[in-house]
Each structure stands twice: as structure tokens, then as C-alpha cells.
Design an enzyme around this catalytic site. Structure first.
Site, PDB file in Angstrom:
ATOM      1  N   ARG A  34     -16.270   5.702   1.390  1.00  0.00           N
ATOM      2  CA  ARG A  34     -15.305   5.603   0.298  1.00  0.00           C
ATOM      3  C   ARG A  34     -15.552   4.350  -0.536  1.00  0.00           C
ATOM      4  O   ARG A  34     -14.622   3.779  -1.104  1.00  0.00           O
ATOM      5  CB  ARG A  34     -13.882   5.609   0.871  1.00  0.00           C
ATOM      6  CG  ARG A  34     -13.568   6.859   1.681  1.00  0.00           C
ATOM      7  CD  ARG A  34     -12.122   6.853   2.175  1.00  0.00           C
ATOM      8  NE  ARG A  34     -11.821   8.107   2.854  1.00  0.00           N
ATOM      9  CZ  ARG A  34     -11.406   8.215   4.116  1.00  0.00           C
ATOM     10  NH1 ARG A  34     -11.233   7.121   4.835  1.00  0.00           N
ATOM     11  NH2 ARG A  34     -11.152   9.390   4.651  1.00  0.00           N
ATOM     12  N   LYS A  78      -7.462  -2.941   0.195  1.00  0.00           N
ATOM     13  CA  LYS A  78      -7.983  -2.130   1.285  1.00  0.00           C
ATOM     14  C   LYS A  78      -9.494  -2.033   1.127  1.00  0.00           C
ATOM     15  O   LYS A  78     -10.000  -1.524   0.131  1.00  0.00           O
ATOM     16  CB  LYS A  78      -7.360  -0.737   1.274  1.00  0.00           C
ATOM     17  CG  LYS A  78      -7.843   0.156   2.418  1.00  0.00           C
ATOM     18  CD  LYS A  78      -7.155   1.508   2.368  1.00  0.00           C
ATOM     19  CE  LYS A  78      -7.637   2.419   3.484  1.00  0.00           C
ATOM     20  NZ  LYS A  78      -7.001   3.748   3.424  1.00  0.00           N
ATOM     21  N   SER A  93      -7.786   0.334  13.595  1.00  0.00           N
ATOM     22  CA  SER A  93      -8.298   1.005  14.781  1.00  0.00           C
ATOM     23  C   SER A  93      -9.547   0.345  15.344  1.00  0.00           C
ATOM     24  O   SER A  93      -9.679   0.189  16.562  1.00  0.00           O
ATOM     25  CB  SER A  93      -8.589   2.470  14.458  1.00  0.00           C
ATOM     26  OG  SER A  93      -9.561   2.567  13.409  1.00  0.00           O
ATOM     27  N   LYS A  95      -5.831  -4.798   4.312  1.00  0.00           N
ATOM     28  CA  LYS A  95      -6.345  -3.946   5.386  1.00  0.00           C
ATOM     29  C   LYS A  95      -7.873  -3.925   5.325  1.00  0.00           C
ATOM     30  O   LYS A  95      -8.418  -3.678   4.242  1.00  0.00           O
ATOM     31  CB  LYS A  95      -5.786  -2.526   5.222  1.00  0.00           C
ATOM     32  CG  LYS A  95      -6.217  -1.536   6.292  1.00  0.00           C
ATOM     33  CD  LYS A  95      -5.644  -0.144   6.013  1.00  0.00           C
ATOM     34  CE  LYS A  95      -6.068   0.831   7.092  1.00  0.00           C
ATOM     35  NZ  LYS A  95      -5.575   2.201   6.857  1.00  0.00           N
ATOM     36  N   TYR A 147      -1.361  -0.983  16.602  1.00  0.00           N
ATOM     37  CA  TYR A 147      -1.198   0.015  17.644  1.00  0.00           C
ATOM     38  C   TYR A 147      -0.629  -0.601  18.918  1.00  0.00           C
ATOM     39  O   TYR A 147      -0.209   0.123  19.824  1.00  0.00           O
ATOM     40  CB  TYR A 147      -2.533   0.704  17.908  1.00  0.00           C
ATOM     41  CG  TYR A 147      -3.071   1.376  16.661  1.00  0.00           C
ATOM     42  CD1 TYR A 147      -2.558   2.600  16.238  1.00  0.00           C
ATOM     43  CD2 TYR A 147      -4.031   0.758  15.863  1.00  0.00           C
ATOM     44  CE1 TYR A 147      -3.009   3.197  15.074  1.00  0.00           C
ATOM     45  CE2 TYR A 147      -4.486   1.348  14.698  1.00  0.00           C
ATOM     46  CZ  TYR A 147      -3.979   2.571  14.299  1.00  0.00           C
ATOM     47  OH  TYR A 147      -4.409   3.157  13.131  1.00  0.00           O
ATOM     48  N   GLU A 154      -6.318  -6.836  -7.612  1.00  0.00           N
ATOM     49  CA  GLU A 154      -5.677  -5.598  -7.165  1.00  0.00           C
ATOM     50  C   GLU A 154      -4.213  -5.848  -6.794  1.00  0.00           C
ATOM     51  O   GLU A 154      -3.330  -5.047  -7.131  1.00  0.00           O
ATOM     52  CB  GLU A 154      -6.431  -5.033  -5.954  1.00  0.00           C
ATOM     53  CG  GLU A 154      -7.823  -4.483  -6.263  1.00  0.00           C
ATOM     54  CD  GLU A 154      -7.767  -3.064  -6.815  1.00  0.00           C
ATOM     55  OE1 GLU A 154      -6.662  -2.570  -7.108  1.00  0.00           O
ATOM     56  OE2 GLU A 154      -8.836  -2.453  -6.948  1.00  0.00           O
ATOM     57  N   ARG A 177     -10.668   7.692  12.095  1.00  0.00           N
ATOM     58  CA  ARG A 177     -11.136   9.008  11.645  1.00  0.00           C
ATOM     59  C   ARG A 177     -11.114  10.013  12.778  1.00  0.00           C
ATOM     60  O   ARG A 177     -10.895  11.200  12.565  1.00  0.00           O
ATOM     61  CB  ARG A 177     -12.521   8.875  11.012  1.00  0.00           C
ATOM     62  CG  ARG A 177     -12.456   8.071   9.716  1.00  0.00           C
ATOM     63  CD  ARG A 177     -13.798   7.852   9.068  1.00  0.00           C
ATOM     64  NE  ARG A 177     -13.634   6.990   7.901  1.00  0.00           N
ATOM     65  CZ  ARG A 177     -14.644   6.500   7.191  1.00  0.00           C
ATOM     66  NH1 ARG A 177     -15.886   6.812   7.520  1.00  0.00           N
ATOM     67  NH2 ARG A 177     -14.414   5.709   6.167  1.00  0.00           N
TER      68      ARG A 177
END
Length: 324
Positions: free
Chosen positions: A219, A198, A276, A250, A315, A235, A208
Site C-alpha cells: 500500500r 500511518k 501486530s 501507526k 493487543y 498529514e 493481515r
């Protein structure tokens, strides 16, 4: 001199029927997972302005939208909660009466095992500071203190009815702690979908808004650097060693190279999240008449599957499932 026939690859493109017949990559409704937002304390769905067609659901509208997705053949539902109140510890994530856990129970009671019910396992929606974990005194995210909470969140979500928990916080060691907590509580069959790769992406902006995030800053200290690929492979390997049943990349279309690199190196299902911001770019360009919206949606989702993802969170899931 022998004259060779002209090779004409275009023969296999002449009609829609021929193109369907020889297609190398096929989307299926069951490949798709619909992310859904449920908000505490509202009486009508609230539109997310940066994601046309997406809303923050009430519990009732959540059930209706879930039913529509299931009837269209969508493979699963990923739930995110938007609480009315937040605190520094993200207590709403472990509270059985927290909005996400209430929504999970409602959907599990309504639909049982007829769909795959998935829960985002993170604290960012529930913390007053918007980070994915609890903070140390110096303001940084405390990885190890967060792990203990993730274990409790996993159990709360499994108790509420989640078939799958999706740890998305990118804390080191999160999969092992979650797996141990689930097994100790008797939830040995609960699936762990690790957000293994990610990235700290600019494409999360509209999300958000969807969760009313309180985050200030970014982040970058715990999500991956967009410049790195080898790091993703590490990872993924670590999450598999810790017991992940599935792994995810992602965002998706911005990281097709990562998907393509991970896919042949894992022996578990690989998911990708069409996020998004990727949706918002399609919608904004289409609204200006610059692209054919419907074709672009299918083209991007096909590209994600062609790169190697077997499961796609998008979505557009219900819409595309109906079209397929």
C-alpha cells in the site's frame, strides 16, 4: 577548599516504592484500547497463529472478551470485521447486516456507554483485492471514488452504535468527507479518530492473517513512506483542519520519534497503535527465551506513552490493565 557532597541519583531508585513514587510516566488502564477481530460464520474462536493469545471472535466470544476488558478498566474497544464474502467494492462495510456492523450493535446493546466503542473505518477487510479503497481501471486505488464510500461506511457504523470511527485508509480528504456525512445524518457527536500518520510498514504482516486479507503487493502509494517525518506533520495538520477530533500514529514503537514530534504540536488527544508485528516480535523473542516477555510489554507501552501518546491501542490491553 570546599568539598561538595557526592550527587547520588541512585537514591531515587533504591526500592520499588521509591521508583513508583518518582515515576515520570504512568500507564493507566483507561489509556489502553483493545483491538478485536470478529469473524462471520464461525462457531468457535479461531486463533491467530502469528499473534499468540489473539483470536478471531464469534459474536458470543466477542461479548465475553469485551466484558473482561471493560471489567479490567480498559478504556475502549476497536473492532475489525472479517466477512465470509468479499467483493471489489467492499460492500460488507456499508451493509447494516455486515459482520462489523452487526458486532457493533451487539456490543452497544450489551454495554451501552460503559465503554468507548470504536470501529475501523476502511475497506481492506471487505474488498476482494485487499486494498483500502476501490480500484480504478488501471488497478490503482481511486482516492475520490473511495471517499464517497467512506462517508456511507461512517454513517453505517454510527447507526450500528460506534462512539468513534477510525478512518485508517490514508485517502486524501477522508476526514472532511466523513465528518460531513456524519453531520448530515445527524451524528454530530460521533468522534473521528484519524489515522493521520500511518506508515507503509512491514509490521502489519500478522494483522493481515487476523483479517484474512486478500492483499497482493503493498500500500505504498497511499500509506506513508517510513523514511519521512515532515510528511507526517503535514498529514496531521490536514486531518485537524478537516475536523478530526483525535489523531493517531501507526505503528508505535517503530515511530516513537514521530509520536514525540507530533505530540507538542496538537491540541487534541494523540493515539498510537502498538501493531501486530510489534506484538509478534515480542512473542517470538520471548518464546525463544531471549527476553522477559512481561517486562518488555510494559517497557514498550511505557515508551509509547513517554513519547507523548495519551491513548495506546494494543493487543495486550486487557492483560496489562489487570497487571496495573
Amino acid at each position: 577548599m570546599t568539598q561538595h557532597p557526592i550527587i547520588r541519583p541512585r537514591r531515587l531508585r533504591r526500592t520499588p516504592a521509591v521508583r513508583r513514587w518518582v515515576a515520570e510516566t504512568r500507564l493507566h488502564p483507561a489509556d489502553l484500547v483493545l483491538p478485536m477481530f470478529v469473524r462471520e460464520g464461525i462457531t468457535e474462536p479461531v486463533p491467530v497463529t502469528s499473534m499468540p493469545g489473539v483470536v478471531q471472535h464469534t459474536l458470543d466470544s466477542l461479548v465475553d472478551a469485551a466484558r473482561e476488558a471493560i471489567e479490567a478498566g480498559v478504556g475502549g474497544l476497536m473492532l475489525f470485521g472479517v466477512p465470509a464474502e468479499r467483493d471489489e467494492m467492499g460492500s460488507g462495510a456499508t451493509d447494516p447486516n455486515g459482520i462489523l456492523n452487526v458486532a457493533l450493535r451487539r456490543l452497544r446493546d450489551e454495554f451501552g456507554d460503559s465503554t468507548v466503542l470504536m470501529a475501523d473505518l476502511c475497506l481492506d477487510e471487505f474488498t476482494s483485492h485487499g486494498h483500502c479503497g476501490v480500484l480504478a481501471e488501471d488497478g490503482t486505488v481511486d482516492n475520490d471514488a473511495t471517499l464517497e464510500i467512506y462517508g456511507r461506511v461512517a454513517v453505517a457504523q454510527a447507526e450500528a452504535g460506534a462512539h468513534v470511527v477510525g478512518p485508517s485508509g490514508m485517502m486524501d480528504g477522508q476526514v472532511a468527507v466523513i465528518r460531513e456525512a456524519l453531520d448530515a445524518a445527524g451524528f454530530t457527536d460521533t468522534i473521528v479518530l484519524a489515522y493521520a500518520a500511518k506508515y507503509a510498514s512491514a509490521a502489519f504482516g500478522p494483522f493481515r492473517e487476523a483479517v484474512d486479507s486478500a492483499l497482493k503487493g503493498d500500500r505504498a502509494t497511499y500509506q506513508q513512506d517510513p523514511a519521512n517525518l515532515t510528511e507526517s506533520l503535514r498529514e496531521v495538520e490536514l486531518d485537524l483542519e478537516e475536523g478530526a477530533d483525535m489523531v493517531m500514529v501507526k505503528p508505535a514503537t517503530l515511530y516513537l520519534d514521530v509520536i514525540a514530534k507530533v505530540a507538542p504540536n496538537v491540541d487534541v488527544p494523540l493515539a498510537a497503535y502498538h501493531v501486530s508485528g510489534e506484538m509478534a516480535m515480542i512473542e517470538a523473542a520471548a518464546a525463544n527465551g531471549w527476553i522477559d516477555r512481561d517486562r518488555m510489554v510494559l517497557e514498550q507501552l511505557t515508551a509509547i506513552k513517554r513519547a507523548g501518546a495519551r491513548i495506546i491501542l494494543t493487543y495486550y490491553a486487557t492483560e496489562v490493565a489487570k497487571a496495573l
